[in-house]
Design a protein around this motif. Sequence first.
Motif, PDB file in Angstrom:
ATOM      1  N   VAL A  19       0.873  -1.175   0.000  1.00 47.04           N
ATOM      2  CA  VAL A  19       0.000   0.000   0.000  1.00 47.04           C
ATOM      3  C   VAL A  19       0.908   1.221   0.000  1.00 47.04           C
ATOM      4  O   VAL A  19       1.763   1.365   0.883  1.00 47.04           O
ATOM      5  N   ALA A  20       0.742   2.081  -0.995  1.00 44.30           N
ATOM      6  CA  ALA A  20       1.545   3.307  -1.061  1.00 44.30           C
ATOM      7  C   ALA A  20       0.604   4.508  -0.947  1.00 44.30           C
ATOM      8  O   ALA A  20      -0.369   4.601  -1.698  1.00 44.30           O
ATOM      9  N   ILE A  21       0.895   5.387  -0.021  1.00 43.66           N
ATOM     10  CA  ILE A  21       0.037   6.562   0.161  1.00 43.66           C
ATOM     11  C   ILE A  21       0.481   7.646  -0.829  1.00 43.66           C
ATOM     12  O   ILE A  21       1.580   8.189  -0.728  1.00 43.66           O
ATOM     13  N   LEU A  22      -0.374   7.898  -1.798  1.00 40.07           N
ATOM     14  CA  LEU A  22      -0.042   8.869  -2.854  1.00 40.07           C
ATOM     15  C   LEU A  22      -0.484  10.277  -2.484  1.00 40.07           C
ATOM     16  O   LEU A  22       0.140  11.256  -2.911  1.00 40.07           O
ATOM     17  N   THR A  23      -1.593  10.384  -1.775  1.00 36.01           N
ATOM     18  CA  THR A  23      -2.061  11.699  -1.338  1.00 36.01           C
ATOM     19  C   THR A  23      -2.436  11.616   0.126  1.00 36.01           C
ATOM     20  O   THR A  23      -3.139  10.705   0.546  1.00 36.01           O
ATOM     21  N   ASP A  24      -1.943  12.590   0.864  1.00 38.02           N
ATOM     22  CA  ASP A  24      -2.298  12.709   2.275  1.00 38.02           C
ATOM     23  C   ASP A  24      -2.141  14.172   2.670  1.00 38.02           C
ATOM     24  O   ASP A  24      -1.532  14.962   1.940  1.00 38.02           O
ATOM     25  N   ASN A  25      -2.666  14.521   3.844  1.00 36.98           N
ATOM     26  CA  ASN A  25      -2.573  15.910   4.313  1.00 36.98           C
ATOM     27  C   ASN A  25      -1.157  16.280   4.718  1.00 36.98           C
ATOM     28  O   ASN A  25      -0.815  17.446   4.793  1.00 36.98           O
ATOM     29  N   ILE A  26      -0.348  15.272   4.998  1.00 35.39           N
ATOM     30  CA  ILE A  26       1.011  15.524   5.506  1.00 35.39           C
ATOM     31  C   ILE A  26       2.026  14.972   4.511  1.00 35.39           C
ATOM     32  O   ILE A  26       1.854  13.870   3.987  1.00 35.39           O
ATOM     33  N   THR A  27       3.089  15.747   4.277  1.00 36.61           N
ATOM     34  CA  THR A  27       4.132  15.260   3.376  1.00 36.61           C
ATOM     35  C   THR A  27       5.050  14.302   4.107  1.00 36.61           C
ATOM     36  O   THR A  27       5.246  14.412   5.320  1.00 36.61           O
ATOM     37  N   GLY A  28       5.623  13.388   3.362  1.00 37.87           N
ATOM     38  CA  GLY A  28       6.581  12.461   3.924  1.00 37.87           C
ATOM     39  C   GLY A  28       7.973  12.835   3.466  1.00 37.87           C
ATOM     40  O   GLY A  28       8.511  13.882   3.834  1.00 37.87           O
ATOM     41  N   PRO A  29       8.571  12.006   2.600  1.00 39.57           N
ATOM     42  CA  PRO A  29       9.935  12.285   2.139  1.00 39.57           C
ATOM     43  C   PRO A  29       9.998  13.609   1.372  1.00 39.57           C
ATOM     44  O   PRO A  29       8.978  14.107   0.900  1.00 39.57           O
ATOM     45  N   PRO A  30      11.213  14.193   1.238  1.00 37.64           N
ATOM     46  CA  PRO A  30      11.359  15.440   0.492  1.00 37.64           C
ATOM     47  C   PRO A  30      10.792  15.313  -0.921  1.00 37.64           C
ATOM     48  O   PRO A  30      10.822  14.213  -1.501  1.00 37.64           O
ATOM     49  N   TYR A  31      10.306  16.384  -1.445  1.00 38.73           N
ATOM     50  CA  TYR A  31       9.785  16.531  -2.819  1.00 38.73           C
ATOM     51  C   TYR A  31       8.366  16.001  -3.012  1.00 38.73           C
ATOM     52  O   TYR A  31       7.750  16.232  -4.029  1.00 38.73           O
ATOM     53  N   PHE A  32       7.857  15.259  -2.026  1.00 41.37           N
ATOM     54  CA  PHE A  32       6.473  14.807  -2.146  1.00 41.37           C
ATOM     55  C   PHE A  32       5.554  15.964  -1.785  1.00 41.37           C
ATOM     56  O   PHE A  32       5.884  16.789  -0.949  1.00 41.37           O
ATOM     57  N   LYS A  33       4.380  15.982  -2.431  1.00 37.30           N
ATOM     58  CA  LYS A  33       3.408  17.033  -2.136  1.00 37.30           C
ATOM     59  C   LYS A  33       2.310  16.494  -1.234  1.00 37.30           C
ATOM     60  O   LYS A  33       1.992  15.311  -1.268  1.00 37.30           O
ATOM     61  N   ALA A  34       1.704  17.416  -0.478  1.00 35.33           N
ATOM     62  CA  ALA A  34       0.571  17.053   0.360  1.00 35.33           C
ATOM     63  C   ALA A  34      -0.604  17.965   0.019  1.00 35.33           C
ATOM     64  O   ALA A  34      -0.427  19.047  -0.546  1.00 35.33           O
ATOM     65  N   GLU A  35      -1.790  17.523   0.339  1.00 33.83           N
ATOM     66  CA  GLU A  35      -2.986  18.346   0.201  1.00 33.83           C
ATOM     67  C   GLU A  35      -4.054  17.711   1.079  1.00 33.83           C
ATOM     68  O   GLU A  35      -3.911  16.549   1.489  1.00 33.83           O
ATOM     69  N   HIS A  36      -5.119  18.448   1.334  1.00 32.35           N
ATOM     70  CA  HIS A  36      -6.195  17.834   2.113  1.00 32.35           C
ATOM     71  C   HIS A  36      -6.897  16.812   1.220  1.00 32.35           C
ATOM     72  O   HIS A  36      -7.715  17.175   0.367  1.00 32.35           O
ATOM     73  N   GLY A  37      -6.556  15.565   1.368  1.00 27.53           N
ATOM     74  CA  GLY A  37      -7.159  14.524   0.538  1.00 27.53           C
ATOM     75  C   GLY A  37      -6.512  13.189   0.808  1.00 27.53           C
ATOM     76  O   GLY A  37      -5.584  13.078   1.619  1.00 27.53           O
ATOM     77  N   LEU A  38      -7.015  12.188   0.115  1.00 26.08           N
ATOM     78  CA  LEU A  38      -6.482  10.842   0.308  1.00 26.08           C
ATOM     79  C   LEU A  38      -6.476  10.076  -1.003  1.00 26.08           C
ATOM     80  O   LEU A  38      -7.430  10.148  -1.789  1.00 26.08           O
ATOM     81  N   SER A  39      -5.389   9.365  -1.236  1.00 26.84           N
ATOM     82  CA  SER A  39      -5.298   8.431  -2.354  1.00 26.84           C
ATOM     83  C   SER A  39      -4.270   7.370  -1.983  1.00 26.84           C
ATOM     84  O   SER A  39      -3.180   7.698  -1.508  1.00 26.84           O
ATOM     85  N   CYS A  40      -4.631   6.109  -2.172  1.00 19.23           N
ATOM     86  CA  CYS A  40      -3.713   5.008  -1.866  1.00 19.23           C
ATOM     87  C   CYS A  40      -3.615   4.063  -3.051  1.00 19.23           C
ATOM     88  O   CYS A  40      -4.641   3.619  -3.579  1.00 19.23           O
ATOM     89  N   PHE A  41      -2.397   3.741  -3.411  1.00 23.92           N
ATOM     90  CA  PHE A  41      -2.127   2.744  -4.450  1.00 23.92           C
ATOM     91  C   PHE A  41      -2.017   1.402  -3.752  1.00 23.92           C
ATOM     92  O   PHE A  41      -1.383   1.273  -2.704  1.00 23.92           O
ATOM     93  N   LEU A  42      -2.618   0.394  -4.375  1.00 20.77           N
ATOM     94  CA  LEU A  42      -2.627  -0.931  -3.767  1.00 20.77           C
ATOM     95  C   LEU A  42      -2.099  -1.947  -4.768  1.00 20.77           C
ATOM     96  O   LEU A  42      -2.471  -1.913  -5.946  1.00 20.77           O
ATOM     97  N   GLU A  43      -1.229  -2.819  -4.295  1.00 17.79           N
ATOM     98  CA  GLU A  43      -0.744  -3.916  -5.150  1.00 17.79           C
ATOM     99  C   GLU A  43      -0.878  -5.227  -4.372  1.00 17.79           C
ATOM    100  O   GLU A  43      -0.373  -5.337  -3.256  1.00 17.79           O
ATOM    101  N   VAL A  44      -1.606  -6.169  -4.929  1.00 21.88           N
ATOM    102  CA  VAL A  44      -1.811  -7.472  -4.284  1.00 21.88           C
ATOM    103  C   VAL A  44      -1.373  -8.550  -5.261  1.00 21.88           C
ATOM    104  O   VAL A  44      -2.000  -8.735  -6.314  1.00 21.88           O
ATOM    105  N   ASP A  45      -0.289  -9.211  -4.914  1.00 23.32           N
ATOM    106  CA  ASP A  45       0.287 -10.253  -5.789  1.00 23.32           C
ATOM    107  C   ASP A  45       0.418  -9.752  -7.229  1.00 23.32           C
ATOM    108  O   ASP A  45       0.030 -10.438  -8.190  1.00 23.32           O
ATOM    109  N   GLY A  46       0.927  -8.544  -7.367  1.00 22.86           N
ATOM    110  CA  GLY A  46       1.218  -7.990  -8.693  1.00 22.86           C
ATOM    111  C   GLY A  46       0.039  -7.328  -9.387  1.00 22.86           C
ATOM    112  O   GLY A  46       0.209  -6.719 -10.444  1.00 22.86           O
TER     113      GLY A  46
END
Length: 277
Positions: free
Chosen positions: A8-35
Amino acid sequence: MSALDVKVAILTDNITGPPYFKAEHGLSCFLEVDGRRFLWDCGLTDVAVGNASLLGIDLRTIEGIGLSHGHVDHAGGLEAVLRVAGAKKVYMHPAAYEPRYLVAGDARVFAGIPLRREALEAMSSGLEMSSGPVEVLPGVTLTGEIPRVTEFEGDEPYLFVLRDGELVPDPFVDDQALVVDTPEGAIVLTGCAHSGLVNVMKHVIEGHGRIRAVIGGTHLGMGAPVEKVEKTMDFIQEALPDRIVVNHCTGSVVMSRMLDRFGGRFTPGNTGLVLTF
Ligand SMILES: [Fe+2]
Ligand SMILES: [Fe+2]
């Protein structure tokens, strides 16, 4: 059931994580299950697209998009995602397209899905609207409607839906969660958990058994009733998932309390965070 590789990769969240990532009030998660890949919510704007490319995620490889509910901070990025991903199937509750508003004093702000339905139909490879559970990938299910069984979780005083020309408190009938079934338990992704996080968790436990992880918004921000916060914390303690990764509409007070109470099981969510199971 054999072991599953889940990411599960958090693509959009209210808080930024590593440098260069953007944040906004919102949510989006990428999901990968067995490819196999899927997108859960799209955030408010095109932030998910930029953050996906920073993570090396090719959105063209997703097999579909699920909406947790019809609020703009989860559905506003649909158009930007579809432009990059190409035509994909989009799953939502039939009530997700109801016109939603945020009312603050005299201000009435549109808070629904900004992309017109006809435009979405043209850009996607089809809309699947269901009020009940839908399997979107093998072992990955959208819950459909969440029964309200608690007394301390309820409607929000400033969120409305327009019905017959009248603004009425939003019952969030469209609110749903995503569940990945694994041998060690269910991995649950929420949107805002407008149904109430405890209602969501109870519903998942009833249908899928033990909860292994809960990831996403909790709607326990500033101003959440104390009783709701306390009883939610108590229920999480009782269900005791291995991982608790809350973000988006979860306030910093609740986050720090969760860290105190759940220690190593707790991780605050942020853009760019990648979780593997
Ligand atoms: Fe939200
Ligand atoms: Fe919401």
